[in-house]
Motif scaffolding. Structure first.
Motif, PDB file in Angstrom:
ATOM      1  N   LEU A   1       0.827  -1.203   0.000  1.00 12.18           N
ATOM      2  CA  LEU A   1       0.000   0.000   0.000  1.00 12.18           C
ATOM      3  C   LEU A   1       0.859   1.249   0.000  1.00 12.18           C
ATOM      4  N   ARG A   2       1.863   1.275   0.829  1.00 14.62           N
ATOM      5  CA  ARG A   2       2.747   2.444   0.888  1.00 14.62           C
ATOM      6  C   ARG A   2       3.365   2.723  -0.476  1.00 14.62           C
ATOM      7  N   ALA A   3       3.767   1.674  -1.177  1.00 16.98           N
ATOM      8  CA  ALA A   3       4.399   1.849  -2.483  1.00 16.98           C
ATOM      9  C   ALA A   3       3.415   2.343  -3.539  1.00 16.98           C
ATOM     10  N   LEU A   4       2.123   2.057  -3.355  1.00 19.95           N
ATOM     11  CA  LEU A   4       1.115   2.458  -4.342  1.00 19.95           C
ATOM     12  C   LEU A   4       0.638   3.898  -4.177  1.00 19.95           C
ATOM     13  N   LEU A   5       0.889   4.493  -3.028  1.00 16.64           N
ATOM     14  CA  LEU A   5       0.325   5.806  -2.733  1.00 16.64           C
ATOM     15  C   LEU A   5       1.112   6.936  -3.392  1.00 16.64           C
ATOM     16  N   PRO A   6       0.433   7.999  -3.796  1.00 18.81           N
ATOM     17  CA  PRO A   6       1.133   9.176  -4.314  1.00 18.81           C
ATOM     18  C   PRO A   6       2.070   9.759  -3.251  1.00 18.81           C
ATOM     19  N   PRO A   7       3.122  10.461  -3.657  1.00 20.46           N
ATOM     20  CA  PRO A   7       4.105  10.971  -2.688  1.00 20.46           C
ATOM     21  C   PRO A   7       3.530  11.920  -1.649  1.00 20.46           C
ATOM     22  N   ASP A   8       2.445  12.616  -1.969  1.00 14.85           N
ATOM     23  CA  ASP A   8       1.889  13.586  -1.013  1.00 14.85           C
ATOM     24  C   ASP A   8       0.869  12.961  -0.061  1.00 14.85           C
ATOM     25  N   THR A   9       0.930  11.632   0.098  1.00 13.29           N
ATOM     26  CA  THR A   9      -0.037  10.908   0.916  1.00 13.29           C
ATOM     27  C   THR A   9       0.622  10.347   2.162  1.00 13.29           C
ATOM     28  N   SER A  10       0.033  10.597   3.311  1.00 13.26           N
ATOM     29  CA  SER A  10       0.494   9.979   4.554  1.00 13.26           C
ATOM     30  C   SER A  10      -0.211   8.646   4.762  1.00 13.26           C
ATOM     31  N   LEU A  11       0.426   7.782   5.540  1.00 17.21           N
ATOM     32  CA  LEU A  11      -0.153   6.486   5.883  1.00 17.21           C
ATOM     33  C   LEU A  11      -0.070   6.310   7.391  1.00 17.21           C
ATOM     34  N   THR A  12      -1.203   6.059   8.006  1.00 15.28           N
ATOM     35  CA  THR A  12      -1.271   5.870   9.460  1.00 15.28           C
ATOM     36  C   THR A  12      -1.889   4.509   9.751  1.00 15.28           C
ATOM     37  N   VAL A  13      -1.277   3.775  10.679  1.00 16.89           N
ATOM     38  CA  VAL A  13      -1.763   2.454  11.049  1.00 16.89           C
ATOM     39  C   VAL A  13      -2.040   2.433  12.551  1.00 16.89           C
ATOM     40  N   THR A  14      -3.198   1.954  12.917  1.00 16.74           N
ATOM     41  CA  THR A  14      -3.546   1.826  14.330  1.00 16.74           C
ATOM     42  C   THR A  14      -4.450   0.614  14.504  1.00 16.74           C
ATOM     43  N   ALA A  15      -5.061   0.492  15.682  1.00 19.44           N
ATOM     44  CA  ALA A  15      -5.911  -0.660  15.985  1.00 19.44           C
ATOM     45  C   ALA A  15      -7.018  -0.208  16.931  1.00 19.44           C
ATOM     46  N   ASP A  16      -7.818  -1.167  17.370  1.00 15.47           N
ATOM     47  CA  ASP A  16      -8.927  -0.849  18.273  1.00 15.47           C
ATOM     48  C   ASP A  16      -8.753  -1.451  19.662  1.00 15.47           C
ATOM     49  N   HIS A  17      -7.945  -2.494  19.800  1.00  9.12           N
ATOM     50  CA  HIS A  17      -7.711  -3.145  21.087  1.00  9.12           C
ATOM     51  C   HIS A  17      -6.645  -4.203  20.907  1.00  9.12           C
ATOM     52  N   GLY A  18      -6.121  -4.715  22.015  1.00 10.66           N
ATOM     53  CA  GLY A  18      -5.248  -5.874  21.997  1.00 10.66           C
ATOM     54  C   GLY A  18      -6.027  -7.121  22.385  1.00 10.66           C
ATOM     55  N   MET A  19      -5.334  -8.078  23.004  1.00  5.88           N
ATOM     56  CA  MET A  19      -5.998  -9.362  23.244  1.00  5.88           C
ATOM     57  C   MET A  19      -5.226 -10.182  24.272  1.00  5.88           C
ATOM     58  N   VAL A  20      -5.952 -11.040  24.995  1.00  8.54           N
ATOM     59  CA  VAL A  20      -5.384 -11.971  25.964  1.00  8.54           C
ATOM     60  C   VAL A  20      -5.953 -13.359  25.673  1.00  8.54           C
ATOM     61  N   ASP A  21      -5.119 -14.389  25.719  1.00  6.23           N
ATOM     62  CA  ASP A  21      -5.618 -15.749  25.544  1.00  6.23           C
ATOM     63  C   ASP A  21      -6.229 -16.253  26.854  1.00  6.23           C
ATOM     64  N   VAL A  22      -7.415 -16.841  26.749  1.00  9.62           N
ATOM     65  CA  VAL A  22      -8.112 -17.380  27.913  1.00  9.62           C
ATOM     66  C   VAL A  22      -8.443 -18.846  27.630  1.00  9.62           C
ATOM     67  N   ALA A  23      -7.911 -19.734  28.440  1.00 11.03           N
ATOM     68  CA  ALA A  23      -8.159 -21.171  28.270  1.00 11.03           C
ATOM     69  C   ALA A  23      -9.608 -21.502  28.622  1.00 11.03           C
ATOM     70  N   ASP A  24     -10.120 -22.571  28.032  1.00  6.77           N
ATOM     71  CA  ASP A  24     -11.489 -22.995  28.340  1.00  6.77           C
ATOM     72  C   ASP A  24     -11.675 -23.224  29.836  1.00  6.77           C
ATOM     73  N   SER A  25     -10.638 -23.763  30.470  1.00  7.54           N
ATOM     74  CA  SER A  25     -10.720 -24.048  31.910  1.00  7.54           C
ATOM     75  C   SER A  25     -10.776 -22.785  32.755  1.00  7.54           C
ATOM     76  N   ALA A  26     -10.438 -21.639  32.153  1.00  5.17           N
ATOM     77  CA  ALA A  26     -10.431 -20.369  32.882  1.00  5.17           C
ATOM     78  C   ALA A  26     -11.653 -19.513  32.563  1.00  5.17           C
ATOM     79  N   LYS A  27     -12.642 -20.100  31.870  1.00  3.11           N
ATOM     80  CA  LYS A  27     -13.877 -19.385  31.554  1.00  3.11           C
ATOM     81  C   LYS A  27     -14.968 -19.776  32.544  1.00  3.11           C
ATOM     82  N   VAL A  28     -15.616 -18.785  33.095  1.00  2.96           N
ATOM     83  CA  VAL A  28     -16.683 -19.013  34.061  1.00  2.96           C
ATOM     84  C   VAL A  28     -18.019 -18.717  33.390  1.00  2.96           C
ATOM     85  N   ASP A  29     -18.922 -19.691  33.397  1.00  2.00           N
ATOM     86  CA  ASP A  29     -20.260 -19.497  32.838  1.00  2.00           C
ATOM     87  C   ASP A  29     -21.170 -18.989  33.962  1.00  2.00           C
TER      88      ASP A  29
END
Length: 355
Positions: free
Chosen positions: A209-237
Protein backbone atom coordinates in the motif's frame (compact mmCIF):
# COMPACT_ATOMS: atom_id res chain seq x y z
CA UNK A 1 -8.26 5.85 21.50
CA UNK A 2 -7.22 9.33 22.49
CA UNK A 3 -4.21 10.44 24.49
CA UNK A 4 -2.80 13.79 25.62
CA UNK A 5 0.34 13.01 23.63
CA UNK A 6 -1.64 12.74 20.40
CA UNK A 7 -3.30 16.09 21.06
CA UNK A 8 0.02 17.78 21.85
CA UNK A 9 1.81 16.46 18.77
CA UNK A 10 -0.42 17.09 15.75
CA UNK A 11 0.41 15.17 12.61
CA UNK A 12 2.29 16.95 9.83
CA UNK A 13 -0.02 18.11 7.04
CA UNK A 14 -0.66 15.99 3.97
CA UNK A 15 -2.81 16.60 0.90
CA UNK A 16 -4.06 13.01 1.09
CA UNK A 17 -4.23 10.61 4.03
CA UNK A 18 -4.83 6.88 4.33
CA UNK A 19 -5.66 5.44 7.74
CA UNK A 20 -5.61 1.68 8.32
CA UNK A 21 -7.25 0.08 11.34
CA UNK A 22 -6.05 -3.47 11.92
CA UNK A 23 -8.58 -5.01 14.29
CA UNK A 24 -6.95 -6.70 17.29
CA UNK A 25 -3.37 -5.54 16.60
CA UNK A 26 -2.42 -4.62 20.17
CA UNK A 27 0.79 -2.70 20.80
CA UNK A 28 2.17 -5.29 23.20
CA UNK A 29 1.42 -8.16 20.86
CA UNK A 30 3.01 -6.38 17.89
CA UNK A 31 6.12 -5.56 19.92
CA UNK A 32 6.46 -9.13 21.23
CA UNK A 33 6.01 -10.68 17.80
CA UNK A 34 7.56 -7.97 15.65
CA UNK A 35 9.54 -10.56 13.71
CA UNK A 36 6.33 -11.17 11.75
CA UNK A 37 6.10 -7.49 10.76
CA UNK A 38 9.35 -6.14 9.27
CA UNK A 39 7.61 -3.26 7.46
CA UNK A 40 5.80 -2.06 10.59
CA UNK A 41 8.92 -2.62 12.70
CA UNK A 42 10.89 -0.37 10.38
CA UNK A 43 8.13 2.24 10.36
CA UNK A 44 8.12 2.33 14.17
CA UNK A 45 11.89 2.79 14.25
CA UNK A 46 11.71 5.66 11.74
CA UNK A 47 8.74 7.45 13.32
CA UNK A 48 9.08 11.06 14.47
CA UNK A 49 9.94 10.83 18.19
CA UNK A 50 7.60 13.74 18.90
CA UNK A 51 4.64 11.58 17.85
CA UNK A 52 3.16 9.01 20.24
CA UNK A 53 3.96 5.40 19.41
CA UNK A 54 1.14 4.09 21.60
CA UNK A 55 -2.46 5.13 22.18
CA UNK A 56 -4.84 3.85 24.84
CA UNK A 57 -8.23 2.47 23.87
CA UNK A 58 -11.17 3.44 26.02
CA UNK A 59 -13.19 1.14 28.26
CA UNK A 60 -14.41 -1.36 27.44
CA UNK A 61 -11.51 -2.23 25.12
CA UNK A 62 -13.68 -3.71 22.40
CA UNK A 63 -14.33 -3.03 18.74
CA UNK A 64 -17.73 -1.32 18.91
CA UNK A 65 -16.64 1.09 21.65
CA UNK A 66 -13.30 1.85 20.03
CA UNK A 67 -14.97 2.41 16.65
CA UNK A 68 -17.19 4.97 18.32
CA UNK A 69 -14.16 6.85 19.61
CA UNK A 70 -12.18 6.41 16.40
CA UNK A 71 -15.11 7.63 14.33
CA UNK A 72 -16.14 10.61 16.46
CA UNK A 73 -13.12 11.58 18.56
CA UNK A 74 -15.34 11.32 21.65
CA UNK A 75 -15.08 9.07 24.74
CA UNK A 76 -17.50 6.18 25.32
CA UNK A 77 -19.51 8.14 27.86
CA UNK A 78 -20.32 10.69 25.17
CA UNK A 79 -20.74 8.66 21.98
CA UNK A 80 -22.60 5.95 23.91
CA UNK A 81 -21.33 2.81 22.16
CA UNK A 82 -21.02 1.06 25.48
CA UNK A 83 -19.76 -2.41 24.56
CA UNK A 84 -20.15 -5.64 22.65
CA UNK A 85 -23.53 -6.51 24.19
CA UNK A 86 -25.54 -3.66 25.68
CA UNK A 87 -28.96 -3.36 27.26
CA UNK A 88 -31.19 -0.70 25.78
CA UNK A 89 -32.31 1.37 28.79
CA UNK A 90 -35.91 0.71 29.73
CA UNK A 91 -35.96 -2.75 28.14
CA UNK A 92 -35.12 -6.27 29.28
CA UNK A 93 -33.00 -7.26 26.30
CA UNK A 94 -29.44 -7.02 25.08
CA UNK A 95 -28.40 -6.07 21.59
CA UNK A 96 -25.05 -6.66 19.92
CA UNK A 97 -23.40 -3.45 18.77
CA UNK A 98 -21.35 -5.33 16.16
CA UNK A 99 -24.15 -6.98 14.19
CA UNK A 100 -26.83 -4.46 15.33
CA UNK A 101 -29.62 -7.01 14.84
CA UNK A 102 -32.86 -5.54 16.24
CA UNK A 103 -30.87 -2.61 17.55
CA UNK A 104 -32.08 0.98 17.93
CA UNK A 105 -31.81 3.61 15.22
CA UNK A 106 -28.01 4.03 14.96
CA UNK A 107 -28.16 7.79 14.38
CA UNK A 108 -30.33 8.29 17.45
CA UNK A 109 -28.12 5.95 19.45
CA UNK A 110 -24.99 7.90 18.40
CA UNK A 111 -26.13 11.38 17.29
CA UNK A 112 -22.80 13.23 17.29
CA UNK A 113 -21.18 14.19 13.95
CA UNK A 114 -18.44 11.81 12.84
CA UNK A 115 -14.96 12.74 11.71
CA UNK A 116 -15.90 11.60 8.22
CA UNK A 117 -18.96 13.85 8.13
CA UNK A 118 -16.90 16.82 9.27
CA UNK A 119 -14.19 16.13 6.70
CA UNK A 120 -16.69 15.69 3.86
CA UNK A 121 -18.34 18.99 4.80
CA UNK A 122 -15.06 20.77 4.05
CA UNK A 123 -14.86 19.28 0.56
CA UNK A 124 -12.50 16.39 1.30
CA UNK A 125 -13.30 13.17 -0.56
CA UNK A 126 -13.80 10.54 2.17
CA UNK A 127 -13.76 6.82 1.38
CA UNK A 128 -14.18 3.81 3.64
CA UNK A 129 -12.91 0.42 2.43
CA UNK A 130 -13.80 -2.84 4.16
CA UNK A 131 -15.72 -6.12 3.94
CA UNK A 132 -19.00 -5.71 2.09
CA UNK A 133 -21.14 -6.65 5.11
CA UNK A 134 -20.11 -3.40 6.81
CA UNK A 135 -21.56 -1.15 4.13
CA UNK A 136 -24.58 0.56 5.69
CA UNK A 137 -24.45 -1.58 8.83
CA UNK A 138 -25.70 -0.27 12.14
CA UNK A 139 -22.22 0.19 13.60
CA UNK A 140 -20.92 1.85 10.42
CA UNK A 141 -23.88 4.21 10.41
CA UNK A 142 -23.47 5.02 14.10
CA UNK A 143 -19.72 5.54 14.21
CA UNK A 144 -18.39 5.98 10.68
CA UNK A 145 -21.15 7.57 8.58
CA UNK A 146 -20.19 10.21 6.06
CA UNK A 147 -17.79 8.21 3.89
CA UNK A 148 -18.33 6.66 0.48
CA UNK A 149 -18.17 2.91 1.08
CA UNK A 150 -16.18 0.54 -1.14
CA UNK A 151 -16.50 -3.19 -0.53
CA UNK A 152 -13.40 -5.39 -0.62
CA UNK A 153 -13.46 -9.20 -0.84
CA UNK A 154 -10.00 -9.61 0.72
CA UNK A 155 -7.10 -7.53 2.01
CA UNK A 156 -5.22 -7.24 -1.32
CA UNK A 157 -8.35 -5.92 -3.04
CA UNK A 158 -8.87 -3.59 -0.09
CA UNK A 159 -5.36 -2.22 -0.50
CA UNK A 160 -5.94 -1.72 -4.22
CA UNK A 161 -9.21 0.10 -3.53
CA UNK A 162 -7.65 2.32 -0.85
CA UNK A 163 -4.77 3.30 -3.13
CA UNK A 164 -7.17 4.04 -6.01
CA UNK A 165 -9.33 6.22 -3.77
CA UNK A 166 -6.30 8.15 -2.56
CA UNK A 167 -5.16 8.78 -6.12
CA UNK A 168 -8.61 9.80 -7.37
CA UNK A 169 -8.65 13.34 -5.95
CA UNK A 170 -6.12 15.88 -4.73
CA UNK A 171 -7.69 16.10 -1.25
CA UNK A 172 -8.70 12.74 0.12
CA UNK A 173 -9.13 10.83 3.35
CA UNK A 174 -9.25 7.05 2.98
CA UNK A 175 -10.02 4.61 5.77
CA UNK A 176 -9.21 0.91 5.36
CA UNK A 177 -10.47 -1.60 7.93
CA UNK A 178 -9.43 -5.24 8.08
CA UNK A 179 -10.15 -7.86 10.72
CA UNK A 180 -8.05 -10.94 9.93
CA UNK A 181 -5.61 -10.44 12.83
CA UNK A 182 -8.48 -10.18 15.29
CA UNK A 183 -10.17 -13.22 13.79
CA UNK A 184 -7.00 -15.31 14.06
CA UNK A 185 -6.56 -14.28 17.68
CA UNK A 186 -10.12 -15.11 18.62
CA UNK A 187 -10.11 -18.50 16.92
CA UNK A 188 -6.55 -19.69 17.53
CA UNK A 189 -5.15 -17.42 20.24
CA UNK A 190 -2.85 -14.42 19.93
CA UNK A 191 0.17 -16.62 20.72
CA UNK A 192 -0.60 -19.00 17.86
CA UNK A 193 1.23 -19.41 14.57
CA UNK A 194 -2.01 -18.46 12.83
CA UNK A 195 -1.92 -15.05 14.51
CA UNK A 196 1.66 -14.54 13.36
CA UNK A 197 0.73 -15.57 9.83
CA UNK A 198 -2.13 -13.05 9.77
CA UNK A 199 0.24 -10.29 10.89
CA UNK A 200 2.76 -11.27 8.20
CA UNK A 201 0.05 -11.01 5.55
CA UNK A 202 -1.08 -7.63 6.87
CA UNK A 203 2.50 -6.36 7.01
CA UNK A 204 3.20 -7.34 3.42
CA UNK A 205 0.04 -5.65 2.17
CA UNK A 206 0.82 -2.48 4.12
CA UNK A 207 4.23 -2.38 2.47
CA UNK A 208 2.54 -2.69 -0.90
CA UNK A 209 0.00 0.00 0.00
CA UNK A 210 2.75 2.44 0.89
CA UNK A 211 4.40 1.85 -2.48
CA UNK A 212 1.11 2.46 -4.34
CA UNK A 213 0.32 5.81 -2.73
CA UNK A 214 1.13 9.18 -4.31
CA UNK A 215 4.11 10.97 -2.69
CA UNK A 216 1.89 13.59 -1.01
CA UNK A 217 -0.04 10.91 0.92
CA UNK A 218 0.49 9.98 4.55
CA UNK A 219 -0.15 6.49 5.88
CA UNK A 220 -1.27 5.87 9.46
CA UNK A 221 -1.76 2.45 11.05
CA UNK A 222 -3.55 1.83 14.33
CA UNK A 223 -5.91 -0.66 15.99
CA UNK A 224 -8.93 -0.85 18.27
CA UNK A 225 -7.71 -3.15 21.09
CA UNK A 226 -5.25 -5.87 22.00
CA UNK A 227 -6.00 -9.36 23.24
CA UNK A 228 -5.38 -11.97 25.96
CA UNK A 229 -5.62 -15.75 25.54
CA UNK A 230 -8.11 -17.38 27.91
CA UNK A 231 -8.16 -21.17 28.27
CA UNK A 232 -11.49 -23.00 28.34
CA UNK A 233 -10.72 -24.05 31.91
CA UNK A 234 -10.43 -20.37 32.88
CA UNK A 235 -13.88 -19.38 31.55
CA UNK A 236 -16.68 -19.01 34.06
CA UNK A 237 -20.26 -19.50 32.84
CA UNK A 238 -22.33 -17.11 34.95
CA UNK A 239 -25.50 -18.96 33.93
CA UNK A 240 -24.21 -22.09 35.66
CA UNK A 241 -22.58 -20.39 38.65
CA UNK A 242 -25.15 -20.22 41.46
CA UNK A 243 -23.16 -17.70 43.47
CA UNK A 244 -22.34 -15.22 40.72
CA UNK A 245 -25.75 -15.39 39.04
CA UNK A 246 -27.76 -14.30 42.09
CA UNK A 247 -29.30 -10.89 41.44
CA UNK A 248 -27.94 -10.70 37.88
CA UNK A 249 -30.62 -10.31 35.23
CA UNK A 250 -28.40 -9.95 32.16
CA UNK A 251 -24.66 -10.22 31.48
CA UNK A 252 -23.53 -7.76 28.82
CA UNK A 253 -20.16 -6.38 27.82
CA UNK A 254 -17.24 -8.69 27.02
CA UNK A 255 -15.85 -11.89 28.62
CA UNK A 256 -12.91 -9.82 29.91
CA UNK A 257 -15.16 -6.90 30.84
CA UNK A 258 -18.58 -8.19 31.86
CA UNK A 259 -21.26 -5.62 32.56
CA UNK A 260 -23.88 -6.89 34.98
CA UNK A 261 -27.43 -5.63 34.65
CA UNK A 262 -28.97 -6.36 38.04
CA UNK A 263 -32.45 -7.09 39.28
CA UNK A 264 -34.12 -4.22 41.18
CA UNK A 265 -32.52 -3.75 44.59
CA UNK A 266 -29.73 -6.26 43.96
CA UNK A 267 -26.83 -3.98 42.99
CA UNK A 268 -25.17 -3.86 46.42
CA UNK A 269 -25.36 -7.63 46.86
CA UNK A 270 -24.02 -8.33 43.34
CA UNK A 271 -21.17 -5.87 43.89
CA UNK A 272 -20.26 -7.53 47.21
CA UNK A 273 -20.46 -11.07 45.82
CA UNK A 274 -18.36 -10.42 42.74
CA UNK A 275 -15.84 -8.33 44.68
CA UNK A 276 -15.33 -11.05 47.29
CA UNK A 277 -15.18 -13.84 44.72
CA UNK A 278 -12.69 -12.13 42.39
CA UNK A 279 -10.54 -10.24 44.88
CA UNK A 280 -7.34 -9.02 43.22
CA UNK A 281 -8.19 -10.83 39.98
CA UNK A 282 -10.44 -7.98 38.79
CA UNK A 283 -11.61 -4.44 39.33
CA UNK A 284 -15.29 -4.54 40.37
CA UNK A 285 -17.30 -1.32 40.71
CA UNK A 286 -20.72 0.17 40.27
CA UNK A 287 -21.23 2.10 37.06
CA UNK A 288 -21.62 5.29 39.09
CA UNK A 289 -18.24 4.74 40.76
CA UNK A 290 -16.71 3.88 37.39
CA UNK A 291 -18.11 7.09 35.93
CA UNK A 292 -16.85 9.12 38.89
CA UNK A 293 -13.31 7.87 38.26
CA UNK A 294 -13.56 9.03 34.64
CA UNK A 295 -13.56 5.51 33.21
CA UNK A 296 -16.15 6.40 30.57
CA UNK A 297 -14.96 9.97 29.97
CA UNK A 298 -17.40 12.84 29.85
CA UNK A 299 -20.98 11.62 30.06
CA UNK A 300 -23.75 12.69 27.69
CA UNK A 301 -27.35 12.68 28.98
CA UNK A 302 -28.90 9.22 29.01
CA UNK A 303 -25.70 7.29 28.28
CA UNK A 304 -24.74 6.13 31.78
CA UNK A 305 -27.64 3.65 32.04
CA UNK A 306 -26.41 1.85 28.93
CA UNK A 307 -23.52 0.50 31.01
CA UNK A 308 -24.08 -2.37 33.45
CA UNK A 309 -25.14 -1.63 37.02
CA UNK A 310 -21.94 -3.40 38.09
CA UNK A 311 -18.87 -3.19 35.85
CA UNK A 312 -16.06 -5.76 35.99
CA UNK A 313 -12.60 -5.44 34.43
CA UNK A 314 -10.52 -8.60 34.72
CA UNK A 315 -6.83 -8.60 35.65
CA UNK A 316 -6.12 -12.34 35.69
CA UNK A 317 -6.16 -14.54 32.53
CA UNK A 318 -9.80 -15.50 33.05
CA UNK A 319 -13.07 -14.63 31.34
CA UNK A 320 -16.81 -14.69 31.99
CA UNK A 321 -19.46 -15.98 29.63
CA UNK A 322 -23.21 -16.40 29.88
CA UNK A 323 -24.57 -19.30 27.85
CA UNK A 324 -28.08 -17.84 28.17
CA UNK A 325 -27.16 -15.04 25.77
CA UNK A 326 -23.87 -16.15 24.14
CA UNK A 327 -23.77 -18.84 21.47
CA UNK A 328 -21.26 -21.69 21.54
CA UNK A 329 -19.02 -20.04 18.94
CA UNK A 330 -18.51 -16.95 21.12
CA UNK A 331 -17.99 -19.06 24.25
CA UNK A 332 -15.29 -21.08 22.48
CA UNK A 333 -13.16 -18.10 21.42
CA UNK A 334 -9.60 -18.22 22.77
CA UNK A 335 -8.42 -14.63 22.35
CA UNK A 336 -10.45 -12.21 24.47
CA UNK A 337 -10.44 -8.51 25.34
CA UNK A 338 -12.49 -5.79 26.98
CA UNK A 339 -10.58 -5.09 30.20
CA UNK A 340 -8.18 -2.41 31.46
CA UNK A 341 -4.88 -4.30 31.20
CA UNK A 342 -2.14 -2.75 29.07
CA UNK A 343 -2.11 -5.64 26.61
CA UNK A 344 -5.82 -5.08 25.91
CA UNK A 345 -5.92 -1.28 25.95
CA UNK A 346 -2.62 -0.21 24.40
CA UNK A 347 -2.69 0.04 20.62
CA UNK A 348 0.00 1.07 18.11
CA UNK A 349 0.10 4.45 16.44
CA UNK A 350 2.36 4.28 13.40
CA UNK A 351 2.53 7.31 11.13
CA UNK A 352 4.42 7.51 7.85
CA UNK A 353 4.33 11.13 6.64
CA UNK A 354 3.87 12.27 3.07
CA UNK A 355 7.14 11.88 1.18
Amino acid sequence: MLSPAAEQAPLPPAARAVVVLADGLGHGLLRTRSGHAPFLRGAVAAQDPDLPAVLTAGFPSTTATSMGTFGTGLPPGTHGLAGYQVRVPGTDRLFNELDWIDGPDPVQWQPHPTVFERAAATGIAVTMVGPGKFGGSGLTTAALRGAHFVAARDLPSGVDAAAAAARATRRSLVYLYWGDVDRAGHQHGCESWQWGEAVEHLDGELRRLRALLPPDTSLTVTADHGMVDVADSAKVDVAADRELSVGVELVGGEPRGPQLYCRPGAVADVLATWSERLGDDAWVMTREDAAATGLFGQLAPGVLKRFGDVVVAVRAPIGFVDTRVMNSRIVALIGQHGSLTDVEQQIPFIHLPAQ
